[in-house]
Design an enzyme around this catalytic site. Structure first.
Site, PDB file in Angstrom:
ATOM      1  N   ASP A  41       0.827  -1.211   0.000  1.00  0.00           N
ATOM      2  CA  ASP A  41       0.000   0.000   0.000  1.00  0.00           C
ATOM      3  C   ASP A  41       0.857   1.255   0.000  1.00  0.00           C
ATOM      4  OD1 ASP A  41       1.097  -0.261   2.526  1.00  0.00           O
ATOM      5  OD2 ASP A  41      -0.727   0.339   3.589  1.00  0.00           O
ATOM      6  N   HIS A 218      29.660  -5.060  -2.139  1.00  0.00           N
ATOM      7  CA  HIS A 218      29.078  -5.665  -0.937  1.00  0.00           C
ATOM      8  C   HIS A 218      29.442  -7.134  -0.704  1.00  0.00           C
ATOM      9  CE1 HIS A 218      25.896  -2.324  -1.545  1.00  0.00           C
ATOM     10  NE2 HIS A 218      26.780  -1.930  -0.647  1.00  0.00           N
ATOM     11  N   ARG A 331      19.910  -7.396   0.617  1.00  0.00           N
ATOM     12  CA  ARG A 331      20.271  -7.187  -0.787  1.00  0.00           C
ATOM     13  C   ARG A 331      21.771  -7.239  -1.044  1.00  0.00           C
ATOM     14  NH1 ARG A 331      21.939  -1.857  -1.753  1.00  0.00           N
ATOM     15  NH2 ARG A 331      21.492  -0.375  -0.088  1.00  0.00           N
TER      16      ARG A 331
END
Length: 404
Positions: A41, A218, A331
């Site tokens: 939403d 990363h 991630r």
């Protein structure tokens, strides 16, 4: 740059970068900015926040000064049909794992001569765009940037985002379809939207930008930090960049060496291909963060003293009793391996370049993710099709890569 007609800008996403771009783009005269977010939403929440507020950007500029800017996008929605058909330029400011969802949802609505921008695209972005767009790719232009233009974070959802630092320059490549006609050069328009910094650096070919993607950073740092972890929870979340040690810096440097070697091999095998912009990661820090880094004597120091990284922590999750354990589903591994290192490994494999350190990092990371991309030193694992490696799109030779 001055524009004679209104530019319809669509920002896809609802995270840090999307907040930042939506705010900056909305400041430009003759720009009409919409935001498309497909997550839960989010569009409704963001719309409600901006009923009686503006989107504030608190920025720390490269000269050390601070400033605040305010603007408001025209529309925030989760309905692609309401915004995509009018868009002149579409920015994908979402994690790489979400690109497929967004591209699939918007593909049927994209008009001719639209520019689709991965900001950043991350490795394999063009492969995925061409695959999903199909014949429509001939009438569009696809651009991929090597990283996000800023270090930024949301302070209050929908109405306040902070820019911690602007990159000095940013590399980007453009694939323009054979039937695509742009009314203005794509990079001129994007520069006008971003503002003075970072300065866009056009890169000759898209494979170079794939190898320039900063998803190489990363995974080696995660591997260096956690490969010898004994499983015990920690009292505090460790610093990510500013906590880099000799081992982590060495791993990242060696992975970067392998990427640079791949670029040089391609240059030697393909006449007319310029890969000079694929540079070592230390040289990248010196160039792109020259005003934020206070000690660039080596890679470890350059990362530890980068002001744009102040206070950024390792991805952790609660372990109970106020303690933490590493979050390997974040991630930094879940995105930057299948949409980063695995893609670069795929390009290296095509170019005939051995990547033993990259292989070591991928092997560790895929174990943490419960995936299999690499078997030994070859990309032939069962989960390879879910990555964006060129082999997943039936690219197996340099001719395949450069004859798109």
């Amino acid at each position: 740059m001055t524009l004679d007609k209104k530019v319809q800008i669509l920002v896809c996403g609802g995270g840090n970068g999307a907040h930042c771009l939506a705010g900056l783009a909305s400041l430009r005269p003759n720009a009409e900015v919409s935001v498309l977010t497909l997550y839960a939403d989010e569009a409704e929440r963001w719309t409600k926040v901006l009923v009686d507020k503006k989107l504030k950007i608190s920025a720390t500029y490269n000269d050390g000064t601070n400033g605040e800017l305010e603007s408001r996008p025209k529309l925030i929605t989760k309905d692609p049909a309401s915004v995509v058909p009018n868009a002149d330029i579409i920015f994908m400011v979402v994690p790489a794992f979400a690109h497929q969802q967004y591209l699939t949802e918007i593909a049927k609505h994209i008009k001719d001569n639209t520019v689709i921008v991965g900001l950043p695209g991350q490795a394999g972005f063009e492969f995925q765009c061409l695959s999903i767009l199909g014949n429509k790719a001939k009438t569009c232009a696809v651009s991929s940037f090597e990283s996000l233009p800023w270090a930024c974070r949301i302070l209050e959802f929908g109405c306040h985002v902070q820019i911690l630092g602007f990159k000095e320059s940013l590399g980007a490549a453009l694939l323009q379809g054979s039937q695509c006609t742009l009314s203005a050069p794509a990079f001129d328009t994007i520069q006008w939207i971003l503002g003075e910094k970072p300065k866009i650096k056009p890169i000759q070919n898209y494979i170079a930008v794939n190898l320039m993607a900063k998803s190489i950073i990363h995974p080696p740092l995660m591997y260096g930090q956690w490969s010898k972890w004994n499983g015990q929870s920690l009292d505090e979340k460790p610093l990510f960049y500013q906590g880099v040690d000799d081992l982590q810096a060495s791993l990242l440097s060696k992975v970067s060496d392998e990427v640079v070697a791949t670029a040089k091999a391609i240059e030697q095998q393909r006449s007319g291909i310029d890969m000079k912009d694929v540079i070592h990661i230390l040289d990248w820090y010196k160039e792109y963060y020259r005003y934020q880094v206070t000690d660039s004597s080596n890679l470890m120091k350059a990362m530890q003293t980068n002001k744009a990284y102040d206070g950024l922590l390792h991805p952790m999750k609660p372990a109970g009793d106020g303690k933490y354990v590493p979050d390997f589903s974040y991630r930094y591994t879940a995105e930057d391996v299948p949409f980063g290192l695995v893609v670069m490994k795929g390009i290296a494999q095509i170019a005939g370049v051995a990547t033993p350190v990259m292989d070591e990092v991928i092997t560790w990371a895929q174990g943490k993710l419960g995936k299999e991309y690499l078997v030994g030193s070859e990309l032939k694992g069962k989960d390879l099709p879910s990555s964006r490696a060129p082999q997943s799109y039936n690219f197996h030779t340099l001719d395949d890569l450069f004859n798109v």
